[in-house]
Motif scaffolding. Sequence first.
Motif, PDB file in Angstrom:
ATOM      1  N   ASP A  44      13.447  13.061   9.567  1.00  0.00           N
ATOM      2  CA  ASP A  44      12.285  13.159  10.454  1.00  0.00           C
ATOM      3  C   ASP A  44      10.980  13.148   9.649  1.00  0.00           C
ATOM      4  O   ASP A  44      10.015  12.469  10.018  1.00  0.00           O
ATOM      5  N   ALA A  45      10.957  13.912   8.547  1.00  0.00           N
ATOM      6  CA  ALA A  45       9.739  13.974   7.730  1.00  0.00           C
ATOM      7  C   ALA A  45       9.439  12.628   7.090  1.00  0.00           C
ATOM      8  O   ALA A  45       8.274  12.193   7.022  1.00  0.00           O
ATOM      9  N   PHE A  46      10.464  11.946   6.632  1.00  0.00           N
ATOM     10  CA  PHE A  46      10.280  10.649   5.975  1.00  0.00           C
ATOM     11  C   PHE A  46       9.766   9.612   6.975  1.00  0.00           C
ATOM     12  O   PHE A  46       8.846   8.836   6.662  1.00  0.00           O
ATOM     13  N   GLU A  47      10.338   9.609   8.170  1.00  0.00           N
ATOM     14  CA  GLU A  47       9.907   8.643   9.179  1.00  0.00           C
ATOM     15  C   GLU A  47       8.494   8.944   9.652  1.00  0.00           C
ATOM     16  O   GLU A  47       7.692   8.026   9.901  1.00  0.00           O
ATOM     17  N   ALA A  48       8.153  10.235   9.776  1.00  0.00           N
ATOM     18  CA  ALA A  48       6.797  10.608  10.178  1.00  0.00           C
ATOM     19  C   ALA A  48       5.777  10.168   9.130  1.00  0.00           C
ATOM     20  O   ALA A  48       4.692   9.659   9.455  1.00  0.00           O
ATOM     21  N   ALA A  49       6.122  10.338   7.859  1.00  0.00           N
ATOM     22  CA  ALA A  49       5.229   9.913   6.784  1.00  0.00           C
ATOM     23  C   ALA A  49       5.006   8.410   6.806  1.00  0.00           C
ATOM     24  O   ALA A  49       3.887   7.923   6.566  1.00  0.00           O
ATOM     25  N   GLY A  50       6.069   7.661   7.113  1.00  0.00           N
ATOM     26  CA  GLY A  50       5.935   6.210   7.209  1.00  0.00           C
ATOM     27  C   GLY A  50       4.996   5.796   8.321  1.00  0.00           C
ATOM     28  O   GLY A  50       4.170   4.887   8.154  1.00  0.00           O
ATOM     29  N   ARG A  51       5.091   6.462   9.461  1.00  0.00           N
ATOM     30  CA  ARG A  51       4.214   6.132  10.588  1.00  0.00           C
ATOM     31  C   ARG A  51       2.751   6.467  10.285  1.00  0.00           C
ATOM     32  O   ARG A  51       1.834   5.786  10.744  1.00  0.00           O
ATOM     33  N   GLU A  52       2.569   7.516   9.494  1.00  0.00           N
ATOM     34  CA  GLU A  52       1.202   7.974   9.197  1.00  0.00           C
ATOM     35  C   GLU A  52       0.633   7.348   7.927  1.00  0.00           C
ATOM     36  O   GLU A  52      -0.512   7.620   7.560  1.00  0.00           O
ATOM     37  N   GLY A  53       1.428   6.526   7.249  1.00  0.00           N
ATOM     38  CA  GLY A  53       0.950   5.863   6.050  1.00  0.00           C
ATOM     39  C   GLY A  53       0.860   6.755   4.832  1.00  0.00           C
ATOM     40  O   GLY A  53       0.162   6.424   3.867  1.00  0.00           O
ATOM     41  N   ARG A  54       1.579   7.867   4.857  1.00  0.00           N
ATOM     42  CA  ARG A  54       1.577   8.771   3.703  1.00  0.00           C
ATOM     43  C   ARG A  54       2.634   8.333   2.698  1.00  0.00           C
ATOM     44  O   ARG A  54       3.765   8.037   3.066  1.00  0.00           O
ATOM     45  N   GLY A  55       2.278   8.334   1.424  1.00  0.00           N
ATOM     46  CA  GLY A  55       3.220   7.914   0.392  1.00  0.00           C
ATOM     47  C   GLY A  55       4.038   9.040  -0.192  1.00  0.00           C
ATOM     48  O   GLY A  55       5.068   8.807  -0.820  1.00  0.00           O
ATOM     49  N   VAL A  56       3.590  10.275   0.009  1.00  0.00           N
ATOM     50  CA  VAL A  56       4.291  11.431  -0.540  1.00  0.00           C
ATOM     51  C   VAL A  56       4.868  12.252   0.605  1.00  0.00           C
ATOM     52  O   VAL A  56       4.164  12.575   1.569  1.00  0.00           O
ATOM     53  N   VAL A  57       6.156  12.562   0.512  1.00  0.00           N
ATOM     54  CA  VAL A  57       6.836  13.330   1.550  1.00  0.00           C
ATOM     55  C   VAL A  57       7.416  14.586   0.924  1.00  0.00           C
ATOM     56  O   VAL A  57       8.066  14.521  -0.121  1.00  0.00           O
ATOM     57  N   THR A  58       7.171  15.723   1.553  1.00  0.00           N
ATOM     58  CA  THR A  58       7.781  16.971   1.088  1.00  0.00           C
ATOM     59  C   THR A  58       8.460  17.659   2.259  1.00  0.00           C
ATOM     60  O   THR A  58       8.006  17.588   3.402  1.00  0.00           O
ATOM     61  N   VAL A  59       9.571  18.329   1.963  1.00  0.00           N
ATOM     62  CA  VAL A  59      10.294  19.144   2.929  1.00  0.00           C
ATOM     63  C   VAL A  59      10.580  20.485   2.277  1.00  0.00           C
ATOM     64  O   VAL A  59      11.214  20.536   1.223  1.00  0.00           O
ATOM     65  N   ASP A  60      10.073  21.544   2.898  1.00  0.00           N
ATOM     66  CA  ASP A  60      10.253  22.896   2.359  1.00  0.00           C
ATOM     67  C   ASP A  60       9.774  22.980   0.914  1.00  0.00           C
ATOM     68  O   ASP A  60      10.397  23.627   0.055  1.00  0.00           O
ATOM     69  N   GLY A  61       8.660  22.292   0.627  1.00  0.00           N
ATOM     70  CA  GLY A  61       8.065  22.366  -0.695  1.00  0.00           C
ATOM     71  C   GLY A  61       8.682  21.463  -1.734  1.00  0.00           C
ATOM     72  O   GLY A  61       8.242  21.456  -2.889  1.00  0.00           O
ATOM     73  N   ARG A  62       9.687  20.662  -1.337  1.00  0.00           N
ATOM     74  CA  ARG A  62      10.339  19.772  -2.290  1.00  0.00           C
ATOM     75  C   ARG A  62      10.056  18.321  -1.943  1.00  0.00           C
ATOM     76  O   ARG A  62      10.084  17.937  -0.770  1.00  0.00           O
ATOM     77  N   MET A  63       9.780  17.533  -2.971  1.00  0.00           N
ATOM     78  CA  MET A  63       9.494  16.116  -2.748  1.00  0.00           C
ATOM     79  C   MET A  63      10.755  15.397  -2.268  1.00  0.00           C
ATOM     80  O   MET A  63      11.853  15.646  -2.741  1.00  0.00           O
ATOM     81  N   VAL A  64      10.554  14.491  -1.313  1.00  0.00           N
ATOM     82  CA  VAL A  64      11.652  13.704  -0.746  1.00  0.00           C
ATOM     83  C   VAL A  64      11.476  12.253  -1.171  1.00  0.00           C
ATOM     84  O   VAL A  64      10.410  11.657  -0.959  1.00  0.00           O
ATOM     85  N   GLU A  65      12.523  11.680  -1.764  1.00  0.00           N
ATOM     86  CA  GLU A  65      12.507  10.283  -2.182  1.00  0.00           C
ATOM     87  C   GLU A  65      13.570   9.514  -1.402  1.00  0.00           C
ATOM     88  O   GLU A  65      14.341  10.094  -0.629  1.00  0.00           O
ATOM     89  N   ASN A  66      13.612   8.199  -1.635  1.00  0.00           N
ATOM     90  CA  ASN A  66      14.576   7.364  -0.910  1.00  0.00           C
ATOM     91  C   ASN A  66      16.009   7.841  -1.107  1.00  0.00           C
ATOM     92  O   ASN A  66      16.822   7.794  -0.181  1.00  0.00           O
ATOM     93  N   LEU A  67      16.348   8.290  -2.305  1.00  0.00           N
ATOM     94  CA  LEU A  67      17.724   8.720  -2.552  1.00  0.00           C
ATOM     95  C   LEU A  67      18.084   9.921  -1.697  1.00  0.00           C
ATOM     96  O   LEU A  67      19.233  10.067  -1.259  1.00  0.00           O
ATOM     97  N   HIS A  68      17.112  10.814  -1.436  1.00  0.00           N
ATOM     98  CA  HIS A  68      17.383  11.964  -0.573  1.00  0.00           C
ATOM     99  C   HIS A  68      17.588  11.514   0.877  1.00  0.00           C
ATOM    100  O   HIS A  68      18.419  12.074   1.596  1.00  0.00           O
TER     101      HIS A  68
END
Length: 297
Positions: A254-278
Amino acid sequence: MGATDEGRGAVRARRSVLYMPGANERALEKARALPADGLILDLEDAVAPDAKEAARERVAAAVASGAYGRREVTIRVNGPGTPWFADDLRAAAQAGPDAVVVPKVESAQTVREVERRLEEAGAPDHTAIWAMVETPRAMLDARAVAGASERLTVLVMGTNDLAKELHAAHVPGRAPLLTGLSLALLAAREAGKAILDGVFNDVRDLAGFEAECVQGQRFGFDGKTLIHPSQIEPCNRVFAPAEAEVARARKIIDAFEAAGREGRGVVTVDGRMVENLHVEEARRVLALAAAVAGAQE
């Protein structure tokens, strides 16, 4: 955790795969109601030489009956070089199980020979090959075995035979077997195949069995082969995604998809960075959770 036939695009729950003796009609009937994800109807170790032919007919009829519901139903044939191998493969091909389990596979050539025989006998496309790897040579050549055929979808650890060949002791933690387990797991993952851990021999020691399930799950095995119905419940529980893991996977996606819609390049969940592998891992967790839910219906 998880079982993905990447070459065939399917995700199946293979948490628990139970061996059932092909010579025992009552056991074959009982298996219809057991909550194992998969069954191996056994023509090899569980059947005496003078009962092989009758067991073959019984198992083929059981598979053809379609009485096992959504369970993945396989037939373990007798190994290459035995007097029963050719007839077992022919009967299995005609019965059309989900897979044929072949013991003592040590080379890509054996896999291709099994594939040729199955196709010549008219095996349907859905009948896969599961290769048992259970010798030092199999461990060292696991990469070639795993990549030998698209029809091969699963490696099955034969830990009892491997321990015998190594002159190794059966000890908690399985230290003597860890190199072999790791080599086979690496080979399976490189080839995009599923892999099942070997059996636990003491059916009375459920605590020891569960500890070995946890070890196998942490290693990355998709599930475990079993020798008794009492082992199904703890195995299913250990190899299924936990509720917290599923919730976190949804949160990551959900966080990754929301970031994509908003044009954000950095995604974090619970203080941890989320990358494609996650995200890929989270999608795998959700796919497996859905497969588990489907197996329980």
